[in-house]
Motif scaffolding. Structure first.
Motif, PDB file in Angstrom:
ATOM      1  N   ILE A   1       4.461  -2.378  31.584  1.00  0.00           N
ATOM      2  CA  ILE A   1       3.512  -3.468  31.326  1.00  0.00           C
ATOM      3  C   ILE A   1       2.345  -3.401  32.311  1.00  0.00           C
ATOM      4  O   ILE A   1       1.183  -3.590  31.944  1.00  0.00           O
ATOM      5  CB  ILE A   1       4.226  -4.833  31.396  1.00  0.00           C
ATOM      6  CG1 ILE A   1       5.205  -4.970  30.222  1.00  0.00           C
ATOM      7  CG2 ILE A   1       3.217  -5.986  31.383  1.00  0.00           C
ATOM      8  CD1 ILE A   1       6.152  -6.153  30.328  1.00  0.00           C
ATOM      9  N   LYS A   2       2.654  -3.113  33.574  1.00  0.00           N
ATOM     10  CA  LYS A   2       1.603  -2.990  34.594  1.00  0.00           C
ATOM     11  C   LYS A   2       0.680  -1.821  34.277  1.00  0.00           C
ATOM     12  O   LYS A   2      -0.546  -1.926  34.376  1.00  0.00           O
ATOM     13  CB  LYS A   2       2.237  -2.795  35.976  1.00  0.00           C
ATOM     14  CG  LYS A   2       2.981  -4.012  36.512  1.00  0.00           C
ATOM     15  CD  LYS A   2       3.661  -3.689  37.836  1.00  0.00           C
ATOM     16  CE  LYS A   2       4.504  -4.849  38.328  1.00  0.00           C
ATOM     17  NZ  LYS A   2       5.246  -4.495  39.567  1.00  0.00           N
TER      18      LYS A   2
ATOM     19  N   ALA B   1       0.070  -0.467  31.408  1.00  0.00           N
ATOM     20  CA  ALA B   1      -0.677  -0.690  30.165  1.00  0.00           C
ATOM     21  C   ALA B   1      -1.973  -1.460  30.395  1.00  0.00           C
ATOM     22  O   ALA B   1      -2.877  -1.428  29.548  1.00  0.00           O
ATOM     23  CB  ALA B   1       0.203  -1.420  29.156  1.00  0.00           C
ATOM     24  N   LYS B   2      -2.088  -2.119  31.526  1.00  0.00           N
ATOM     25  CA  LYS B   2      -3.297  -2.882  31.834  1.00  0.00           C
ATOM     26  C   LYS B   2      -4.457  -1.978  32.251  1.00  0.00           C
ATOM     27  O   LYS B   2      -5.616  -2.402  32.244  1.00  0.00           O
ATOM     28  CB  LYS B   2      -3.006  -3.906  32.932  1.00  0.00           C
ATOM     29  CG  LYS B   2      -2.034  -5.000  32.484  1.00  0.00           C
ATOM     30  CD  LYS B   2      -1.705  -5.954  33.631  1.00  0.00           C
ATOM     31  CE  LYS B   2      -0.709  -7.024  33.174  1.00  0.00           C
ATOM     32  NZ  LYS B   2      -0.326  -7.931  34.285  1.00  0.00           N
ATOM     33  N   TYR B   3      -4.140  -0.750  32.633  1.00  0.00           N
ATOM     34  CA  TYR B   3      -5.162   0.212  33.043  1.00  0.00           C
ATOM     35  C   TYR B   3      -5.631   1.014  31.828  1.00  0.00           C
ATOM     36  O   TYR B   3      -4.860   1.203  30.880  1.00  0.00           O
ATOM     37  CB  TYR B   3      -4.606   1.177  34.090  1.00  0.00           C
ATOM     38  CG  TYR B   3      -4.281   0.550  35.420  1.00  0.00           C
ATOM     39  CD1 TYR B   3      -5.184   0.609  36.480  1.00  0.00           C
ATOM     40  CD2 TYR B   3      -3.060  -0.094  35.629  1.00  0.00           C
ATOM     41  CE1 TYR B   3      -4.885   0.036  37.716  1.00  0.00           C
ATOM     42  CE2 TYR B   3      -2.756  -0.671  36.857  1.00  0.00           C
ATOM     43  CZ  TYR B   3      -3.667  -0.600  37.898  1.00  0.00           C
ATOM     44  OH  TYR B   3      -3.367  -1.172  39.113  1.00  0.00           O
TER      45      TYR B   3
ATOM     46  N   ASN C   1       2.216  -3.960  24.515  1.00  0.00           N
ATOM     47  CA  ASN C   1       1.225  -4.425  25.478  1.00  0.00           C
ATOM     48  C   ASN C   1      -0.121  -3.727  25.311  1.00  0.00           C
ATOM     49  O   ASN C   1      -0.967  -3.772  26.198  1.00  0.00           O
ATOM     50  CB  ASN C   1       1.767  -4.242  26.896  1.00  0.00           C
ATOM     51  CG  ASN C   1       2.883  -5.225  27.208  1.00  0.00           C
ATOM     52  OD1 ASN C   1       2.626  -6.343  27.641  1.00  0.00           O
ATOM     53  ND2 ASN C   1       4.129  -4.816  26.969  1.00  0.00           N
ATOM     54  N   SER C   2      -0.297  -3.121  24.136  1.00  0.00           N
ATOM     55  CA  SER C   2      -1.561  -2.496  23.737  1.00  0.00           C
ATOM     56  C   SER C   2      -2.112  -1.520  24.771  1.00  0.00           C
ATOM     57  O   SER C   2      -3.307  -1.552  25.126  1.00  0.00           O
ATOM     58  CB  SER C   2      -2.614  -3.564  23.396  1.00  0.00           C
ATOM     59  OG  SER C   2      -2.291  -4.190  22.177  1.00  0.00           O
ATOM     60  N   ALA C   3      -1.220  -0.657  25.270  1.00  0.00           N
ATOM     61  CA  ALA C   3      -1.704   0.457  26.098  1.00  0.00           C
ATOM     62  C   ALA C   3      -2.753   1.215  25.296  1.00  0.00           C
ATOM     63  O   ALA C   3      -2.664   1.303  24.064  1.00  0.00           O
ATOM     64  CB  ALA C   3      -0.543   1.384  26.446  1.00  0.00           C
ATOM     65  N   LYS C   4      -3.753   1.754  25.959  1.00  0.00           N
ATOM     66  CA  LYS C   4      -4.840   2.427  25.239  1.00  0.00           C
ATOM     67  C   LYS C   4      -4.298   3.586  24.395  1.00  0.00           C
ATOM     68  O   LYS C   4      -4.628   3.726  23.221  1.00  0.00           O
ATOM     69  CB  LYS C   4      -5.898   2.931  26.215  1.00  0.00           C
ATOM     70  CG  LYS C   4      -7.187   3.374  25.536  1.00  0.00           C
ATOM     71  CD  LYS C   4      -8.276   3.634  26.549  1.00  0.00           C
ATOM     72  CE  LYS C   4      -9.589   4.032  25.880  1.00  0.00           C
ATOM     73  NZ  LYS C   4     -10.158   2.959  25.059  1.00  0.00           N
TER      74      LYS C   4
END
Length: 218
Positions: free
Chosen positions: A44-45, A47-49, A81-84
């Protein structure tokens, strides 16, 4: 785009490396298979990048040798989590399941379907078949093959050019460096570049050198 692989063993260090890499690159690839004790919260962390989440199986040249169902669940967490991007192998039997999961959850994650050959570059016709199979499944086709001749380099760039904007094509090794430098101009979505001597595959060009080469070419 320039992508820098993050190959740390520790999650906290990987996140720090990502922040540093993103100062000089467009995106990072989290090589989750190289991390120890990774869990869903860690994904999850990440995926924010702006990143590619890759959990490369050992049978495809990666470091992941654990339970494959757990690997698939980690990929699903990245999708939720919508990772790019996520990168999953063409040989992975559950790659279509991941695409369906992405579609069912209305996630924005793009799915890269990849093929690796650390010994050779297949001939043009075989590479073409591989790429077409990948695009029948995912959003982006990727292949990374060992380049041993100028003919290999030409075949790689020809394939990349034919699928411009839908492909990542890489020639590994010394002979393949030209594909890493010229690939984006020929239509590859991105090229992988090393930072501070840390690379995830043979032949990656240092990000500072790569940018200087691109400036000279312009």
């Amino acid at each position: 785009m320039i992508c820098i692989p993050v190959i740390d063993k520790n999650v906290d260090e990987a996140l720090k490396s990502a922040e540093k890499a993103l100062k000089v690159a467009d995106i990072v690839e989290f090589r989750v298979d190289m991390l120890k004790n990774v869990n869903k919260d860690d994904i999850i962390k990440m995926a924010k990048y702006p990143s590619i989440i890759t959990i490369r199986a050992d049978w495809e040249g990666g470091a992941y040798s654990g339970d494959n169902n757990k690997r698939i669940e980690l990929y699903k967490t990245a999708i939720e989590n919508s990772a790019k991007f996520i990168d999953v192998e063409l040989k992975e039997e559950k790659n279509k399941e991941l695409v369906k999961f992405r579609n069912d959850t209305n996630s924005k994650t793009k799915i890269i379907i990849s093929h690796h050959d650390f010994e050779k570059t297949p001939d043009y016709d075989e590479l073409l078949k591989i790429v077409k199979k990948e695009l029948e499944i995912g959003d982006i086709a990727k292949f990374a093959t060992m380049a041993k001749s100028k003919k290999d380099v030409l075949n790689i760039l020809k394939i990349v050019n034919e699928f411009e904007g839908k492909i990542i094509g890489i020639g590994m090794g010394e002979e393949g460096k030209l594909t890493r430098i010229l690939g984006v101009d020929f239509g590859s979505i991105l090229t992988f570049s090393s930072m501070e001597g840390r690379s995830s595959a043979p032949g990656q060009v240092d990000v500072v050198k790569l940018k200087k080469i691109w400036e000279l070419l312009k």
